[in-house]
Design a protein around this motif. Sequence first.
Motif, PDB file in Angstrom:
ATOM      1  N   LEU A 134      60.124 -11.503  72.472  1.00 41.71           N
ATOM      2  CA  LEU A 134      61.063 -12.153  71.551  1.00 41.71           C
ATOM      3  C   LEU A 134      62.468 -11.578  71.733  1.00 41.71           C
ATOM      4  O   LEU A 134      63.462 -12.328  71.736  1.00 41.71           O
ATOM      5  N   LEU A 135      62.551 -10.269  71.897  1.00 38.97           N
ATOM      6  CA  LEU A 135      63.836  -9.609  72.133  1.00 38.97           C
ATOM      7  C   LEU A 135      64.498 -10.131  73.401  1.00 38.97           C
ATOM      8  O   LEU A 135      65.691 -10.478  73.411  1.00 38.97           O
ATOM      9  N   LEU A 136      63.736 -10.188  74.494  1.00 42.21           N
ATOM     10  CA  LEU A 136      64.282 -10.627  75.775  1.00 42.21           C
ATOM     11  C   LEU A 136      64.737 -12.080  75.721  1.00 42.21           C
ATOM     12  O   LEU A 136      65.772 -12.436  76.294  1.00 42.21           O
ATOM     13  N   VAL A 137      63.970 -12.921  75.044  1.00 43.10           N
ATOM     14  CA  VAL A 137      64.355 -14.327  74.887  1.00 43.10           C
ATOM     15  C   VAL A 137      65.689 -14.423  74.134  1.00 43.10           C
ATOM     16  O   VAL A 137      66.595 -15.164  74.538  1.00 43.10           O
ATOM     17  N   GLY A 138      65.815 -13.653  73.047  1.00 45.54           N
ATOM     18  CA  GLY A 138      67.041 -13.681  72.253  1.00 45.54           C
ATOM     19  C   GLY A 138      68.257 -13.219  73.035  1.00 45.54           C
ATOM     20  O   GLY A 138      69.304 -13.879  73.020  1.00 45.54           O
ATOM     21  N   VAL A 139      68.125 -12.086  73.731  1.00 46.23           N
ATOM     22  CA  VAL A 139      69.245 -11.572  74.528  1.00 46.23           C
ATOM     23  C   VAL A 139      69.573 -12.541  75.659  1.00 46.23           C
ATOM     24  O   VAL A 139      70.746 -12.755  75.991  1.00 46.23           O
ATOM     25  N   GLY A 140      68.531 -13.132  76.242  1.00 48.43           N
ATOM     26  CA  GLY A 140      68.753 -14.110  77.307  1.00 48.43           C
ATOM     27  C   GLY A 140      69.554 -15.304  76.816  1.00 48.43           C
ATOM     28  O   GLY A 140      70.507 -15.748  77.473  1.00 48.43           O
ATOM     29  N   ILE A 141      69.201 -15.830  75.642  1.00 52.05           N
ATOM     30  CA  ILE A 141      69.922 -16.967  75.067  1.00 52.05           C
ATOM     31  C   ILE A 141      71.371 -16.582  74.757  1.00 52.05           C
ATOM     32  O   ILE A 141      72.302 -17.358  74.996  1.00 52.05           O
ATOM     33  N   ALA A 142      71.569 -15.354  74.252  1.00 55.13           N
ATOM     34  CA  ALA A 142      72.906 -14.919  73.822  1.00 55.13           C
ATOM     35  C   ALA A 142      73.828 -14.590  74.988  1.00 55.13           C
ATOM     36  O   ALA A 142      75.038 -14.825  74.909  1.00 55.13           O
ATOM     37  N   SER A 143      73.275 -14.054  76.082  1.00 56.36           N
ATOM     38  CA  SER A 143      74.156 -13.491  77.116  1.00 56.36           C
ATOM     39  C   SER A 143      74.068 -14.156  78.487  1.00 56.36           C
ATOM     40  O   SER A 143      75.011 -14.075  79.274  1.00 56.36           O
ATOM     41  N   VAL A 144      72.937 -14.795  78.802  1.00 56.83           N
ATOM     42  CA  VAL A 144      72.784 -15.368  80.145  1.00 56.83           C
ATOM     43  C   VAL A 144      73.378 -16.769  80.169  1.00 56.83           C
ATOM     44  O   VAL A 144      72.990 -17.631  79.389  1.00 56.83           O
ATOM     45  N   THR A 145      74.313 -16.976  81.094  1.00 59.40           N
ATOM     46  CA  THR A 145      74.940 -18.302  81.220  1.00 59.40           C
ATOM     47  C   THR A 145      74.588 -18.913  82.578  1.00 59.40           C
ATOM     48  O   THR A 145      73.555 -19.535  82.719  1.00 59.40           O
ATOM     49  N   ASP A 146      75.448 -18.700  83.554  1.00 61.84           N
ATOM     50  CA  ASP A 146      75.187 -19.269  84.881  1.00 61.84           C
ATOM     51  C   ASP A 146      74.254 -18.376  85.679  1.00 61.84           C
ATOM     52  O   ASP A 146      74.290 -17.160  85.556  1.00 61.84           O
TER      53      ASP A 146
END
Length: 348
Positions: A134-146
């Motif tokens: 859940l943590l990784l999904v959240g950080v991924g949504i918040a910070s990963v773009t291209d």
Amino acid sequence: MGEMSSYQLGVIGALFLSVASSVSIVICNKALMSNLGFPFATTLTSWHLIVTFCTLHAAQRFNFFETKPIDLKTIMLFGILNGISIGLLNLSLGFNSIGFYQMTKLAIIPFTVLLETLFLKKQFSQKIKLSLFLLLVGVGIASVTDLQLNFVGTILSLLAIITTCVGQILTNTIQKKLNVSSTQLLYHSAPFQAAILFVSGPFVDQMLTKKNVFAHKYTPIVLAFIILSCLISVAVNFSTFLVIGKTSPVTYQVLGHLKTCLVLAFGYTLLHDPFSERNIIGILIAICGMGLYSYFCTQENKKKQLVDLSLASQVKDKDGSPLLAVKNMSHQEKESLEPKKSTKDSLV
């Protein structure tokens, strides 16, 4: 109970120092690199480690801590490995898009869990794994773009993940196996980390920026921010070793993603960086994952403490029972045991 509460306070203090110093240095370095045009990250890191070692050496001279001899080969390999991991992370950022670099950082947690499970036989419950996911999904949504992939960048990212995971696992293992404090380990390893980055830093930075760090114009404000960054780095490096030693590499990585969320929030608040609903949703999911991770870790630690206390109590009772039984026997009962003992001895 007093020792346990002081230990918990120590952990909380280490976590707070790590978050506060890391967020501070990110904001300072962002101003230094983005606003003042000083892009030499690897060389700056080597200066951080040199200042950290000098500070610890002065503290040792004033008897703030005692040094403990550590095998030179072990500490040299450990220091070089950590220095290489820092260089590889900077190269990964240079050869990849920011989105792919963030994915690289996210991959450190599952890879650390895998290594600890395979080689250290450490068990992670399904609840812990779910909270980390859940943590990784959240950080991924918040910070990963291209996500732009290239062969060289992918290889560098894989090497950065491996060296970072191994280095952090060793940070925890060495402190516990050799019974050294975080300060002692950092004091011994900092010169080797600084040396490899001091030598390789200018070449790495020139490869990434096409600029020479020695030809840069060092204005008074640039020098002031470099000095401030180096001073904050002492707290960053110390708290890193302290957190990993008191908790675990996985917990340190979880803390690192909390810092990412805080940096995004501070960047929006102080530096007016662009911020979207996606960032907000991702940060909220990540915070939820961190909260669950902290809760499940606390519950499992309490269960472990209860089991340890129960085992200790059983061992104590087992050791004490025969003595009490013999002590409470009458003289005749004791004499009746002696022939049995002699019979047993003769059979042997």
